[in-house]
Design an enzyme around this catalytic site. Structure first.
Site, mmCIF file in Angstrom:
data_model
loop_
_atom_site.group_PDB
_atom_site.id
_atom_site.type_symbol
_atom_site.label_atom_id
_atom_site.label_comp_id
_atom_site.label_asym_id
_atom_site.label_seq_id
_atom_site.Cartn_x
_atom_site.Cartn_y
_atom_site.Cartn_z
ATOM 1 N N LYS A 33 0.809 12.731 0.843
ATOM 2 C CA LYS A 33 1.143 14.165 0.888
ATOM 3 C C LYS A 33 0.177 14.945 -0.008
ATOM 4 O O LYS A 33 -0.521 14.340 -0.843
ATOM 5 C CB LYS A 33 2.590 14.367 0.427
ATOM 6 C CG LYS A 33 2.854 13.966 -1.021
ATOM 7 C CD LYS A 33 4.356 13.970 -1.337
ATOM 8 C CE LYS A 33 4.611 13.550 -2.771
ATOM 9 N NZ LYS A 33 6.050 13.303 -3.017
ATOM 10 N N ARG A 129 18.724 16.527 -6.109
ATOM 11 C CA ARG A 129 17.753 17.454 -5.549
ATOM 12 C C ARG A 129 18.060 17.548 -4.054
ATOM 13 O O ARG A 129 18.727 18.469 -3.629
ATOM 14 C CB ARG A 129 16.325 16.959 -5.828
ATOM 15 C CG ARG A 129 15.258 17.967 -5.501
ATOM 16 C CD ARG A 129 13.866 17.468 -5.875
ATOM 17 N NE ARG A 129 13.525 16.205 -5.215
ATOM 18 C CZ ARG A 129 12.331 15.599 -5.344
ATOM 19 N NH1 ARG A 129 11.394 16.127 -6.114
ATOM 20 N NH2 ARG A 129 12.091 14.463 -4.709
ATOM 21 N N TYR A 253 -14.539 31.579 -25.166
ATOM 22 C CA TYR A 253 -13.552 32.659 -25.171
ATOM 23 C C TYR A 253 -12.570 32.497 -26.321
ATOM 24 O O TYR A 253 -12.083 31.389 -26.586
ATOM 25 C CB TYR A 253 -12.760 32.647 -23.866
ATOM 26 C CG TYR A 253 -13.511 33.199 -22.678
ATOM 27 C CD1 TYR A 253 -13.940 34.521 -22.658
ATOM 28 C CD2 TYR A 253 -13.765 32.408 -21.575
ATOM 29 C CE1 TYR A 253 -14.610 35.039 -21.548
ATOM 30 C CE2 TYR A 253 -14.423 32.908 -20.465
ATOM 31 C CZ TYR A 253 -14.849 34.221 -20.458
ATOM 32 O OH TYR A 253 -15.500 34.720 -19.374
ATOM 33 N N MET A 301 -13.709 29.517 -16.464
ATOM 34 C CA MET A 301 -13.487 29.350 -15.026
ATOM 35 C C MET A 301 -14.473 28.350 -14.419
ATOM 36 O O MET A 301 -14.091 27.488 -13.622
ATOM 37 C CB MET A 301 -13.611 30.704 -14.319
ATOM 38 C CG MET A 301 -13.205 30.661 -12.871
ATOM 39 S SD MET A 301 -13.374 32.247 -12.034
ATOM 40 C CE MET A 301 -12.063 33.196 -12.769
HETATM 41 C C1 LIG Z 1 6.171 11.966 -3.538
HETATM 42 C C2 LIG Z 1 7.212 10.969 -3.207
HETATM 43 C C3 LIG Z 1 6.998 9.610 -3.441
HETATM 44 C C4 LIG Z 1 5.781 9.085 -4.192
HETATM 45 O O1 LIG Z 1 6.024 9.243 -5.573
HETATM 46 P P1 LIG Z 1 5.015 8.628 -6.663
HETATM 47 O O2 LIG Z 1 5.718 8.846 -7.946
HETATM 48 O O3 LIG Z 1 3.764 9.427 -6.553
HETATM 49 O O4 LIG Z 1 4.821 7.221 -6.308
HETATM 50 C C5 LIG Z 1 7.945 8.711 -3.014
HETATM 51 N N1 LIG Z 1 9.074 9.131 -2.395
HETATM 52 C C6 LIG Z 1 9.336 10.439 -2.173
HETATM 53 C C7 LIG Z 1 10.596 10.837 -1.507
HETATM 54 C C8 LIG Z 1 8.419 11.400 -2.578
HETATM 55 O O5 LIG Z 1 8.684 12.692 -2.366
#
Ligand SMILES: *Cc1c(COP(=O)(O)O)cnc(C)c1O
Length: 357
Positions: A33, A129, A253, A301
């Site tokens: 992702k 969640r 800066y 930047m």
């Molecule tokens: C992003 C995600 C993972 C991967 O998590 P990591 O900590 O990066 O291994 C696994 N399961 C779900 C449901 C996620 O949203």
């Protein structure tokens, strides 16, 4: 051309994927992702596809990008669909789909899509969640089966604190999960990266490694399995300017750094517009001309400054590693008060160069 680059080591990516499978003795969905945590989802998925059991992404847009690139392996939508109209595309492109809420279950009951779906039914085992309440879990499973539109169900949940080796909540989540799935005969999936690395007792036919694929540790402290990971991304650039300052002179800066001694300052073509964290303070490690040195002053930047006083051989053109195999992204993240996940996801503007095909 501007020398800022991110090199992506696909051999290291494969090494980390194999480690996830070896440690879990399970099938592994490579989590790609958010553009593979900034590493480039299509290239990473293509490099893993010959051996990967499948992939996981956050949404259908990300899944369709993989399909358009020719990825045929299973692709799981970790949040399922956001609106019922996506179900037609999910079926058409053979995507797997998480169901984490009752409204999604109802949408599957009402859909006119008839191609059988693979559903990962998510339980809220304590993170609060997304995921179904334990009291609704069995019924949701039965209702999914009753639709006649679901050919396979995987039982899943997600850990809130698996990166904390002493947190009791992970054991509690495992217990809640096991109780909720009692009597259901189906595959299951619990473990993310810290789960794979540190919680071998968590049941899992499928694991879901993300950050570990990219070679960064999810833990704050040293951890023996995480020490076996190979960093995949090297963020590099070059020194573009050098100046000598007497003691007592400000740099950058806000004059946040005042030279405590005569100081040789190198300017590097890398800044927060590239995703380098602006909050990285003086002292954050960098490698320059093969030696360890440190950031000084505020990150701008497009540029940042480093201390070359003890690296006399460094000059204009010297290579700089901001993170990679020698400076760990997790160390830079810790200095900047964040996590390697965010450091990688923030990357932009720099071209990605792949090697180790
Ligand atoms: C992003 C995600 C993972 C991967 O998590 P990591 O900590 O990066 O291994 C696994 N399961 C779900 C449901 C996620 O949203």
């Amino acid at each position: 051309m501007r020398p800022a680059r991110a090199l992506i080591d696909l051999q290291a990516l494969r090494h980390n994927y194999r480690l996830a499978r070896e440690l879990s003795a399970a099938k592994a969905l490579a989590v790609v992702k958010a553009d593979a945590y900034g590493h480039g989802a299509v290239r990473c998925a293509l490099a893993l596809e010959p051996e990967a059991d499948g992939f996981a992404v956050a949404c259908i847009e990300e899944a369709l990008e993989l399909r358009a690139a020719g990825i045929k392996a299973p692709v799981l939508l970790l949040e399922g669909f956001f609106e019922a109209s996506e179900l037609a595309l999910i079926a058409e492109h053979d995507l797997w789909c998480v169901v984490h809420s009752l409204w999604q279950l109802e949408a599957i009951e009402q859909t006119r899509v008839h191609k059988p779906l693979t559903v990962w039914l998510k339980l809220d085992s304590g993170m609060h969640r997304v995921g179904l309440h334990p009291k609704d879990y069995h019924e949701a499973y039965q209702r999914l089966l009753a639709t006649g539109r679901v050919s396979r169900i995987v039982l899943m949940s997600h850990f809130a604190r698996a990166d904390e080796p002493d947190a009791e909540t992970t054991e509690q989540q495992i217990a809640v999960f096991n109780a909720a799935r009692e009597g259901l005969v189906a595959e299951c999936s619990l473990r993310n990266s810290p789960g794979v690395l540190a919680w071998p007792q968590a049941p899992s036919d499928w694991v879901r490694p993300g950050i570990m694929l990219y070679g960064a540790t999810p833990f704050e402290a040293e951890q023996p399995q995480a020490a076996r990971l190979q960093p995949v991304m090297t963020l590099q650039s070059r020194v573009i300017s050098v100046r000598e300052l007497p003691a007592g002179e400000p740099v950058g800066y806000g004059a946040k750094f005042i030279s405590p001694r005569p100081t040789r300052v190198g300017v590097v073509a890398m800044g927060y517009a590239d995703g380098y964290p602006r909050h990285a303070p003086t002292g954050t490690p960098v490698m320059v001309a093969g030696k360890r040195s440190q950031l000084i002053g505020r990150v701008s930047m497009d540029m940042l400054c480093i201390d070359l006083t003890d690296v006399p051989e460094a000059t204009v053109g010297s290579p700089v590693e901001l993170w990679g195999k020698q400076v760990l992204a997790s160390d830079v993240a810790q200095q900047a008060g964040t996590i390697p996940y965010q450091i990688f996801c923030n990357l932009r503007r720099v071209p990605l160069d792949y090697y180790g095909e």
